[in-house]
Design an enzyme around this catalytic site. Structure first.
Site: not given
Length: 202
Positions: A8, A81
Site C-alpha cells: 500500500h 495485515e
C-alpha cells in the site's frame, strides 16, 4: 500463476514509525500519488484482476489502481495485515520501552516472538501462501495484482527464496514496492521489479 504484489501507499504511521496494524488510517497525499504511479507501472502488464487486503490503506491503494486500469477490486481477508496485538498503534520507541525483552526478540529472532493477540510470522506466512494460491486458482495464467502489507510480502519473499523467517527484517519493502510472484509447476519465484528490471519481461 503470475501475481504482482504491491504494498500500500504511504500513511502517517509509516512516517512516524508506528505499528498501524489494522487501523482505518487513510493514505497521505504522497501515498495517493504513489498509488497512481503504481497503476502506471502496472498498465503494460495486462492486469486481468485486482485483489486487496480489506484494511483501509490497502483498499484505497487498490481502488486508485483499479480505477486507473479499469479493473474491479476484490477484497480478500487473507491479504490483511499481521495482527499486532498489544503493539498496535505504538511507535517502536514505545514498544522498546514497554516490552523490552519481547522487542529484543523481535529484533534478533523475529520468528520466535510470541505475544497474546499477535500473529506469529509462521502464521502470517501460511495465510499469505493460502491467499496467493487461492488467487492463482481463480486467475490461472492471467496477470493479477494483490495489494497488501509489508509483513505478507516479506514472508512470501522469504518462502520463495528458501530463506528463514528470521531473515524477515532484511527484506526491504517501501511503500508501493512491487514484486512479481510466479509459479510454474512446483516452482515458486519472486523478485522485486524495481531491483531486477529484467523480471518485467519474464
Amino acid at each position: 500463476m503470475r501475481i504482482y504484489l504491491v504494498r500500500h501507499g504511504q500513511t502517517a504511521s509509516n512516517l512516524e514509525g508506528r505499528y498501524a496494524g489494522r487501523s482505518k488510517e487513510p493514505l497521505t497525499p504522497t501515498g495517493v500519488a504513489q498509488a497512481r504511479r503504481a497503476a502506471e507501472r502496472l498498465r503494460p502488464f495486462g492486469i486481468a484482476s485486482l485483489w486487496t487486503s480489506p484494511i483501509a490503506r490497502a483498499r484505497q491503494t487498490a481502488e486508485i489502481i483499479g480505477q486507473m486500469l479499469g479493473v474491479p477490486v476484490v477484497l480478500d481477508d487473507g491479504l490483511t495485515e499481521m495482527a499486532m496485538g498489544p503493539w498496535e498503534g505504538l511507535v517502536e520507541e514505545e514498544v522498546a520501552a514497554r516490552y523490552p525483552a519481547d522487542f529484543q526478540v523481535w529484533q534478533e529472532r523475529p520468528s520466535a516472538l510470541r505475544l497474546p493477540g499477535r500473529e506469529t510470522l509462521a502464521a502470517v506466512q501460511a495465510r499469505a501462501l493460502d491467499a496467493v494460491q487461492r488467487i492463482g486458482e481463480r486467475t490461472g495464467a492471467q496477470p493479477a495484482v494483490a495489494v497488501t502489507h509489508v509483513a505478507l510480502i516479506r514472508c512470501l519473499y522469504l518462502f520463495a527464496r528458501g530463506l528463514p523467517l528470521d531473515s524477515y527484517k532484511t527484506v526491504d519493502v517501501p511503500n508501493t514496492a512491487m514484486f512479481l510472484l510466479q509459479q510454474a509447476g512446483d516452482e515458486l519465484t519472486m523478485v522485486r521489479l524495481d531491483e531486477e528490471p529484467h523480471a518485467r519481461d519474464a
